[in-house]
Every structure is written in structure tokens, then in C-alpha cells.
Design a protein around this motif. Sequence first.
Motif, short mmCIF file in Angstrom:
data_model
loop_
_atom_site.label_atom_id
_atom_site.label_comp_id
_atom_site.label_asym_id
_atom_site.label_seq_id
_atom_site.Cartn_x
_atom_site.Cartn_y
_atom_site.Cartn_z
N LYS A 180 0.96 -1.78 0.47
CA LYS A 180 -0.19 0.47 -0.24
C LYS A 180 0.73 1.75 -0.05
N ARG A 181 2.17 1.19 -0.11
CA ARG A 181 2.98 2.40 0.29
C ARG A 181 4.41 1.85 -0.07
N PHE A 182 4.69 2.62 -0.82
CA PHE A 182 6.94 1.90 -0.98
C PHE A 182 7.39 3.42 -0.93
N VAL A 183 8.77 3.03 0.27
CA VAL A 183 8.97 4.86 0.55
C VAL A 183 10.54 3.87 0.12
N LEU A 184 10.91 5.08 -0.60
CA LEU A 184 12.32 5.36 -1.49
C LEU A 184 13.13 6.51 -0.67
N PHE A 185 14.66 5.29 -0.27
CA PHE A 185 15.83 6.28 0.15
C PHE A 185 16.45 6.57 -0.49
N SER A 186 16.28 8.25 -0.87
CA SER A 186 17.22 8.70 -1.59
C SER A 186 18.14 9.74 -0.78
N SER A 187 18.81 10.81 -1.01
CA SER A 187 19.99 11.70 -0.28
C SER A 187 19.38 13.13 -0.69
N ILE A 188 19.81 13.87 0.54
CA ILE A 188 20.10 14.83 0.40
C ILE A 188 21.15 15.48 -1.33
N ARG A 189 21.81 14.59 -1.26
CA ARG A 189 22.72 14.69 -2.95
C ARG A 189 21.64 15.49 -4.19
N ALA A 190 20.67 14.34 -3.89
CA ALA A 190 19.89 14.77 -5.07
C ALA A 190 20.17 16.60 -5.24
N PHE A 191 20.08 17.07 -4.65
CA PHE A 191 19.84 18.55 -4.72
C PHE A 191 21.52 18.89 -5.88
N GLY A 192 22.15 17.65 -5.01
CA GLY A 192 23.28 18.67 -6.19
C GLY A 192 24.26 18.24 -5.33
N ASP A 193 25.42 18.37 -5.60
CA ASP A 193 26.82 18.95 -3.94
C ASP A 193 27.12 20.30 -3.97
N GLY A 194 26.75 20.72 -4.57
CA GLY A 194 26.74 22.82 -4.59
C GLY A 194 25.50 23.32 -5.97
N GLY A 195 25.28 24.82 -5.28
CA GLY A 195 24.15 25.54 -6.32
C GLY A 195 23.09 25.48 -6.08
N PHE A 196 22.76 24.79 -4.67
CA PHE A 196 21.35 25.21 -3.98
C PHE A 196 21.25 26.26 -3.09
#
Length: 331
Positions: free
Chosen positions: A108-124
Motif C-alpha cells: 500500500k506504500r513504497f518508501v524510497l530512500f534517496s539523499s540530500i545529494r539529489a540537490f547536487g553537491d553545490g549550487g543550491f
Amino acid sequence: MSITEPTPPSRTAFITGALGFIGGAIAQRLRTEGWTVRGVDVRANDDLGVVAGDISAAGTWQEAAQGCELFVHTAAVVSNAVGFDEQWQVNVLGTRRAIDAATRGSAKRFVLFSSIRAFGDGGFPDGVDENWPTRPDGSPYVNTKVAAEQVALQAHAAGQIPVTVIRPGDVYGPGSRPWVLMPLEIIKAGQFVLPDGGRGIFSPIYVDDLVDGTVLAATHPDGSGQVFTLTSGVPVTNYEYFNYLARMAGKDHVRTLPTSLLVVATGATAAFSRLRGRGTENNPETVRYLMRTGSYSIEKARTLLGFEPKVDLADGMARTERWLREEGLIA
């Protein structure tokens, strides 16, 4: 005559990477809350209901998810030393395989572990929130985390399965390989060096707080279709964070070098490792990661989920130090 309340039916969850640092912590928490937990990892553990399997390939491991209402996908290559193709197989294709298992198993629910690094390592921007676009930046880890999110959110948009995406910060605590065990060993060997005076930003979250936020997000009705950044909400400098480990290792402090010198030195180290057919985390990509200057907002998780971290850095490091001593890893 007393009336016995009926026992509520057990809820069932399936976790990829179920024996790992984060997956294992989530599994333990769910079991204490009355869930039946099964999972997959690179090795089996019959006592914990964990089967062996390669998540990048379809296989019998997927059948073990049958009937599990919650599917938590933590398994991934977490490294700056592994090439794009291998990371894509696990982090991206493995996410698709996990979604296939979850949908066939009627989750009923799928939880994906991503990362804060999806914002990139710079430029945010500092205090970046989930409205800011993800940014592939050439790093195999960053690029595959961005792609994995696309795979999962595409499945949600197509109505295949309700999806929640978690972007953890720098997760530390007993058993953390990237942020406790590995740097501690390098510090002990006198080889740990930070760029730019250690002024880069570290965004810690103690593992118990991460589990709190994950369970909230996974079970909250309004968590479906959402992305949540989970950190302590209190960024610190790398110098402050890694000096906790330095003191545990009996050192006065961690060393630093000018960024340009460290990039050249780690580039030479990485090239030598490649010649020997090996990878190393001691490379320019890791230097760039340790030069981040921005922090991450957790207001969305606070507002929507009621998430509130309980363990500050001093307390979390004290708990980690006690564990390291109990394990005989420090004197």
C-alpha cells in the motif's frame, strides 16, 4: 466474566537492505511496534526473515514481499568510489525491481530512500527545501539518486503504487560506515584531512531520529506522493563534526589543507588506485562533497508529519562513543 479485547492483526513490512545500518534500524523499530518484518539483503538471515538477493535483478527475492503492506527500499550503493554503471544497476534499476516486487506483492506504500545529494553537491540555496529542483552534477551517486527518484515518482504518477521519498541528511550513530566507522579509522591512521579549514557544512541526523521521521512519513496518509528532507535541522561545520571523532581516536583535532592542494593530492591517490584496479573514497569528488556550504530545511516534515528531531549532536556523539567503546573500537 471479563471480555478480552481482540488482538489487532499484525502489519507486515518488507525492507531492502534489511541488514544494513539504516534498513536494520528501521526493521528493529517496526518490530518493536508490532510489525512483522521481512526483507532482502546480500546475505540471508532466517531468524530475521531476510532472504538473499540481488536487487538489480529480478528473482525469487521479490516473492518474499508478497502480502507486505509497506515496502521500504534502503538498499543502494553509497559511495564516491564506484563508477556510474554499477551504481545505475543498483540505485536505479534496483529501484525499478523493488517497485515491481512491491506492486506484485500488493503493498500500500513504497518508501524510497534517496539523499540530500539529489540537490547536487553545490549550487543550491542555503535552507533549500523540497521545492528546489534536483540537480545531476556528474557524480555517479548524485545522478543515480536523482534518476531513482524519477523512477519512483513516475510509478506514483502512473497509479502503480503510492510512493514516499525520503532524503536523509548525513546519518550517523552506532554502525554508521560513512560517517563514523570509516572516518574514524582514517583519523586513527593520521590520514584524515578536511578541505578549506573544515568550513564546509555537515547536515547530521542521528539514526533514531531518521527512523522516527521515516515511520511518520511511511504511515501518514498525507505522506503519499511526497518528498521529505530529514536532518537534525541544525547544520554544523565539518570541522566541528569530525573533531568529535578525532577526540574519540585520541587526537587533538583533524587536519586541514587548502582545497586546491587537497584536490591535487586526492586526484593522484584516485589515479593510483585505478591503476591497481581499485576504487577509493579518497578522491576529488569526496573533497567537493566536504565543501558544501548550504543547509537543508526540514519545515515540510515538521509541518506535515509533526517530525521533531530529539537527539542533538552532542548527545548523539556521546551515544556513538559509548557504542564504539562497547565494541572495542576505541580505547
